[in-house]
Design a protein around this motif. Structure first.
Motif, PDB file in Angstrom:
ATOM      1  N   ALA B 139      -7.652   4.812 -10.093  1.00  0.00           N
ATOM      2  CA  ALA B 139      -8.424   3.711 -10.684  1.00  0.00           C
ATOM      3  C   ALA B 139      -7.708   3.152 -11.906  1.00  0.00           C
ATOM      4  O   ALA B 139      -7.639   1.935 -12.099  1.00  0.00           O
ATOM      5  CB  ALA B 139      -9.814   4.198 -11.060  1.00  0.00           C
ATOM      6  N   LEU B 142      -4.705   1.204 -10.833  1.00  0.00           N
ATOM      7  CA  LEU B 142      -5.171  -0.048 -10.238  1.00  0.00           C
ATOM      8  C   LEU B 142      -5.567  -1.045 -11.318  1.00  0.00           C
ATOM      9  O   LEU B 142      -5.162  -2.213 -11.281  1.00  0.00           O
ATOM     10  CB  LEU B 142      -6.357   0.244  -9.314  1.00  0.00           C
ATOM     11  N   LEU B 143      -6.327  -0.563 -12.304  1.00  0.00           N
ATOM     12  CA  LEU B 143      -6.762  -1.460 -13.382  1.00  0.00           C
ATOM     13  C   LEU B 143      -5.568  -2.025 -14.121  1.00  0.00           C
ATOM     14  O   LEU B 143      -5.502  -3.224 -14.401  1.00  0.00           O
ATOM     15  CB  LEU B 143      -7.678  -0.710 -14.354  1.00  0.00           C
ATOM     16  N   ILE B 146      -3.682  -4.690 -12.131  1.00  0.00           N
ATOM     17  CA  ILE B 146      -4.354  -5.979 -11.955  1.00  0.00           C
ATOM     18  C   ILE B 146      -4.589  -6.658 -13.292  1.00  0.00           C
ATOM     19  O   ILE B 146      -4.441  -7.873 -13.421  1.00  0.00           O
ATOM     20  CB  ILE B 146      -5.694  -5.801 -11.201  1.00  0.00           C
ATOM     21  N   PHE B 202      -6.691  -3.308  -2.714  1.00  0.00           N
ATOM     22  CA  PHE B 202      -5.770  -2.658  -3.651  1.00  0.00           C
ATOM     23  C   PHE B 202      -6.192  -1.225  -3.944  1.00  0.00           C
ATOM     24  O   PHE B 202      -5.339  -0.359  -4.143  1.00  0.00           O
ATOM     25  CB  PHE B 202      -5.643  -3.489  -4.929  1.00  0.00           C
ATOM     26  N   PHE B 203      -7.482  -0.975  -3.933  1.00  0.00           N
ATOM     27  CA  PHE B 203      -7.937   0.406  -4.128  1.00  0.00           C
ATOM     28  C   PHE B 203      -7.385   1.294  -3.003  1.00  0.00           C
ATOM     29  O   PHE B 203      -6.790   2.341  -3.253  1.00  0.00           O
ATOM     30  CB  PHE B 203      -9.461   0.439  -4.126  1.00  0.00           C
TER      31      PHE B 203
END
Lengths: 165, 366
Positions: B139, B142-143, B146, B202-203
């Motif tokens: 997570a 990913l954060l 993005i 994307f996750f």
């Protein structure tokens, strides 16, 4: 733990994590990027369109310029032609006038010469007559003694003069 | 030519290392063989602690917190280091305050509490297990991946020069998913659902890639875990059915088929209703099975070496020697295949979710 039994703890954390990530990315992530890229795309498309139009306009301007130049050239040649014609006409007219004038002058001169000649002849004749008369007077004065002969001579002379005149 | 030499060198090193390790392993192994099942399950399944590897016979473990609620004694927070690593004879790993972990050392068994002589499982277990930990790491990555490109967008105007490097790559990747999967399927409804579908993509994609990486911070198998895929499928199920319009429900309960198929016996409505639930279940199982299979193949190929050497004797060494280069080459090939599968599975999940959402809005304009 069986392979295909969902585990509660992991499911719980997955829910928490995924929903948090989804919320954050929904608010700050994907729409921002997608909108930005779409706007950029629109902007680039617009710029391309404008560039295209500008090129077209430039081509038009060039064409117009050429047309104008052509027109100007044509007008110039027409003007030149007209100028030449006018010039020729003026010159011709001037020549004609000059000739006329010259003729007229010549004619005048001739007439005057004639007149003067006539006058001169007349004068000469008068003078000759006078001279003749004077001469005749003188001659007559000397020979007036002999009347008969003289009368004859006078008649003869008179006749001659009369015939001459 | 230069690369070829490097690759050959790497192969040779891997080969010798494998042979040496396998030989050592087979000598140490008293049963004379290894349990493929144990290794496989140890890798693909969850555990309370993160057993990274063994160094010189000592396990290298990342200890993680355990959080659970017991009916008898309320909430508890422990560290896995407070529990024994090796299970005792009854397959229980002893911990403080009368708590035990059931199961083998790298297995995520139940946490049980000893009340008197009875073992009672705790009812609410939200421990930060190995896979939860990897989930967090995923997570965070990913954060970062993005939000950094998103920050670029906020800081720049439309007419600035295009981004380069990482930001440019992420923009390209996001837009390829957005345009090819979401926009082409959902059309003008794309913007409403794009954040959810992109997050899904994307996750899953990052989680898959993390799974292929064989060491921390990767190494987990979270998309190969049914709890994770079940949650993702549940999300798609909810989005599909909550936002579905009247026409969608009419298609399910009163589809346009000959009346005898739906009137006396509601044959088609029953099938359609099953379809509603089968669609997300298929999503769940496809992702789970694909990723699990990828891990299983990768581990099986590596374990083949150990199994062959485990046979012992001349035959074992000979077979091991033959199988090692084959196995290494196959592993490399499978790794590349897995990278492809990582992308394809994320894409398939997103695309199918988009299609299901589109179907729930079908005939909107008619």
């Amino acid at each position: 733990m069986s392979l295909i039994t969902p585990d509660f703890g992991l499911f719980f954390w997955m829910a928490v994590v995924f929903l948090c990530v989804l919320a954050i990315l929904w608010k700050f992530g994907f729409p921002v990027i997608v909108n930005m890229v779409n706007e950029r795309k629109a902007f680039i498309d617009g710029s391309l369109q404008k560039a295209h139009e500008a090129t077209e306009r430039l081509a038009n301007i060039q064409k117009e310029g050429e047309a104008l130049l052509q027109e100007a050239r044509e007008k110039q040649s027409v003007l030149l032609k007209e100028a030449k014609e006018t010039h020729d006409a003026i010159v011709a007219k001037a020549e004609g006038d000059a000739r006329e004038q010259a003729n007229k002058l010549l004619a005048d001169a001739k007439a005057q010469i004639e007149a003067e000649k006539a006058a001169a002849i007349r004068e000469i004749r008068t003078q000759v007559a006078e001279l003749s008369v004077q001469i005749a007077e003188k001659v007559v004065r000397q020979n007036l003694s002999d009347n008969t002969a003289q009368m004859q001579l006078i008649d003869k002379l008179l006749d001659e003069v009369s015939v001459e005149k | 030519m230069k690369y070829l030499r490097t690759i050959l060198l790497m192969l040779a090193v891997t080969f010798t290392a494998n042979v040496a390790f396998a030989a050592e392993h087979s000598e140490n192994e008293e049963e004379g063989g290894i349990s493929l099942k144990e290794i496989l399950f140890g890798h693909v399944q969850d555990a309370y602690q993160w057993h990274v590897t063994d160094l010189g016979g000592e396990p290298v473990i990342i200890h993680l917190p355990m959080i659970f609620y017991s009916q008898n004694s309320g909430f508890h927070v422990y560290c896995t280091s407070q529990f024994e690593h090796e299970p005792n004879a009854e397959l229980l790993r002893e911990g403080p305050d009368g708590f035990y972990i059931q199961g083998a050392e790298d297995e995520k068994g139940k946490i049980v509490e000893k009340v008197g002589d009875e073992l009672q499982p705790v009812c609410f277990d939200i421990s930060i297990t190995k896979q939860v930990c990897i989930l967090f790491i995923d997570a965070i990555i990913l954060l970062l991946c993005i939000l950094i490109p998103a920050r670029w967008c906020k800081k720049h105007k439309v007419d600035d020069p295009a981004p380069s490097g990482f930001t440019g790559m992420m923009h390209m990747l996001i837009m390829s998913v957005y345009n090819d999967l979401i926009k082409s399927t959902l059309g003008d409804k794309a913007d409403k659902y794009a954040p959810y579908l992109l997050t899904c993509f994307f996750f899953i994609f990052f989680a898959n890639l993390m799974g292929v990486m064989p060491f921390p911070p990767g190494g987990g198998n979270i998309t190969g875990n049914i709890a994770v895929t079940a949650f993702l499928a549940l999300c798609t199920f909810l989005v599909t059915n909550v936002t579905g319009n009247g026409h969608y429900w009419r298609e399910i309960f009163w589809p346009e088929v000959p009346t005898w198929l739906k009137c006396p016996v509601p044959l088609m409505p029953v099938i359609e209703l099953f379809g509603v639930f089968i669609k997300p279940i298929v999503l769940m199982v496809r992702l789970f099975a694909n990723m699990l299979a990828g891990h299983a193949i990768a581990i099986s190929l590596s374990c083949m070496i150990f199994i062959m050497f485990g046979l012992g004797g001349f035959m074992g060494n000979l077979l091991g020697g033959i199988i090692t280069p084959v196995s290494v080459l196959m592993s490399i090939f499978m790794m590349f295949l897995e990278l492809l599968v990582c992308y394809i599975q994320a894409m398939v999940f997103t695309l199918l979710s988009a299609i299901y959402i589109e179907m729930s809005h079908a005939h909107h304009h008619e």
